[in-house]
Design a protein around this motif. Sequence first.
Motif, mmCIF file in Angstrom:
data_model
loop_
_atom_site.group_PDB
_atom_site.id
_atom_site.type_symbol
_atom_site.label_atom_id
_atom_site.label_comp_id
_atom_site.label_asym_id
_atom_site.label_seq_id
_atom_site.Cartn_x
_atom_site.Cartn_y
_atom_site.Cartn_z
ATOM 1 N N SER A 272 45.986 2.566 73.796
ATOM 2 C CA SER A 272 47.230 3.337 73.928
ATOM 3 C C SER A 272 47.051 4.295 75.079
ATOM 4 C CB SER A 272 47.521 4.144 72.669
ATOM 5 O OG SER A 272 47.848 3.311 71.594
ATOM 6 N N THR B 205 47.470 7.802 76.038
ATOM 7 C CA THR B 205 47.607 9.019 75.241
ATOM 8 C C THR B 205 48.005 10.181 76.128
ATOM 9 O OG1 THR B 205 45.920 8.209 73.720
ATOM 10 C CG2 THR B 205 46.409 10.564 73.644
ATOM 11 N N LEU B 206 49.030 10.893 75.686
ATOM 12 C CA LEU B 206 49.496 12.085 76.386
ATOM 13 C C LEU B 206 49.231 13.289 75.505
ATOM 14 C CD1 LEU B 206 52.937 10.699 77.617
ATOM 15 C CD2 LEU B 206 50.817 10.862 78.920
ATOM 16 N N GLY B 207 48.556 14.297 76.059
ATOM 17 C CA GLY B 207 48.260 15.523 75.322
ATOM 18 C C GLY B 207 49.160 16.656 75.780
ATOM 19 N N TYR C 41 58.166 12.049 73.574
ATOM 20 C CA TYR C 41 58.147 10.998 72.554
ATOM 21 C C TYR C 41 59.522 10.339 72.463
ATOM 22 C CZ TYR C 41 57.632 8.710 68.005
ATOM 23 O OH TYR C 41 57.608 7.782 66.985
ATOM 24 N N PHE D 255 52.129 14.656 66.326
ATOM 25 C CA PHE D 255 51.440 13.427 66.713
ATOM 26 C C PHE D 255 52.344 12.256 66.371
ATOM 27 C CE2 PHE D 255 48.918 9.646 65.861
ATOM 28 C CZ PHE D 255 48.174 9.562 67.026
ATOM 29 N N MET E 11 53.149 7.755 67.535
ATOM 30 C CA MET E 11 52.790 6.562 68.300
ATOM 31 C C MET E 11 54.026 5.689 68.464
ATOM 32 S SD MET E 11 49.163 5.882 66.310
ATOM 33 C CE MET E 11 49.021 4.214 66.818
ATOM 34 N N TRP F 102 51.884 3.933 73.389
ATOM 35 C CA TRP F 102 51.671 5.341 73.700
ATOM 36 C C TRP F 102 51.291 6.110 72.448
ATOM 37 C CZ3 TRP F 102 52.395 7.132 78.716
ATOM 38 C CH2 TRP F 102 53.081 6.276 79.585
ATOM 39 N N MET F 103 50.455 7.134 72.620
ATOM 40 C CA MET F 103 50.196 8.144 71.596
ATOM 41 C C MET F 103 50.572 9.497 72.190
ATOM 42 S SD MET F 103 46.806 7.286 69.377
ATOM 43 C CE MET F 103 45.615 6.914 70.636
ATOM 44 N N ILE F 104 51.306 10.271 71.431
ATOM 45 C CA ILE F 104 51.716 11.609 71.833
ATOM 46 C C ILE F 104 50.987 12.575 70.914
ATOM 47 C CG2 ILE F 104 53.665 13.177 72.111
ATOM 48 C CD1 ILE F 104 53.748 10.623 73.921
ATOM 49 N N ASN F 105 50.250 13.519 71.484
ATOM 50 C CA ASN F 105 49.403 14.398 70.689
ATOM 51 C C ASN F 105 49.537 15.839 71.165
ATOM 52 O OD1 ASN F 105 47.452 14.839 68.667
ATOM 53 N ND2 ASN F 105 45.806 14.837 70.157
ATOM 54 N N GLU G 246 47.723 18.940 69.852
ATOM 55 C CA GLU G 246 46.683 19.375 68.924
ATOM 56 C C GLU G 246 46.864 20.802 68.450
ATOM 57 O OE1 GLU G 246 42.586 18.593 69.903
ATOM 58 O OE2 GLU G 246 43.181 16.908 71.177
#
Length: 137
Positions: A80, A82-84, A95, A117, A119, A128-131, A133
Motif C-alpha cells: 500500500s 501509505t500517507l502519514g 482519504y 486510519f 485503507m 492506499w493507507m491513510i494514517n 498517528e
Amino acid sequence: MKLNPYLYFNGDCKAAFTFYEKCLNGTNLVLMTHAGTPAEATTAPEWLDKIIHARLTVGDVLLMGSDAPTEHFKTPQGFSVTLGFDDPAEAERVYNALLEKGVATMPLAETFWAKKFGMLIDQFGTPWMINCENRPA
C-alpha cells in the motif's frame, strides 16, 4: 537516501497522476509520453501517447509511475502507498478524495494507535493507507 514509490498503470497513468495531483495537493507534475523520446522509434503507434515516466512532488517525496504494456501489467498487490498526516482533518480530506470511484477496504476511523486510519483502493487500482498517528504527550 530517499524512498519513492513507483506505480505502474494499465494505460491510465496520465489520468491517475492528474487525479493524484488534485487529491494530494501535488506540485511539479511531469508527464512524459513515448512520443518524442528515443523509445518512439520502437513504440507501437497506439502507445505513443502513453506515459513512459510520470513524476509528482508530494510534500518532500516524489511519486513516480508509468504505463506498463498490457502484456506486462499486473494488478497491484502486496503493498500500500501509505500517507502519514499530523492533522486528522487533512487525513480525512485526502482519504475521501482518493476514495472517489474507489473502494474502501477499511473505513477511516480512530484506532488504538491513530487519530484516523483507513485503507482504500482507488479508481486506478492503487492501494492506499491513510494514517494520522497518536503522538505521545
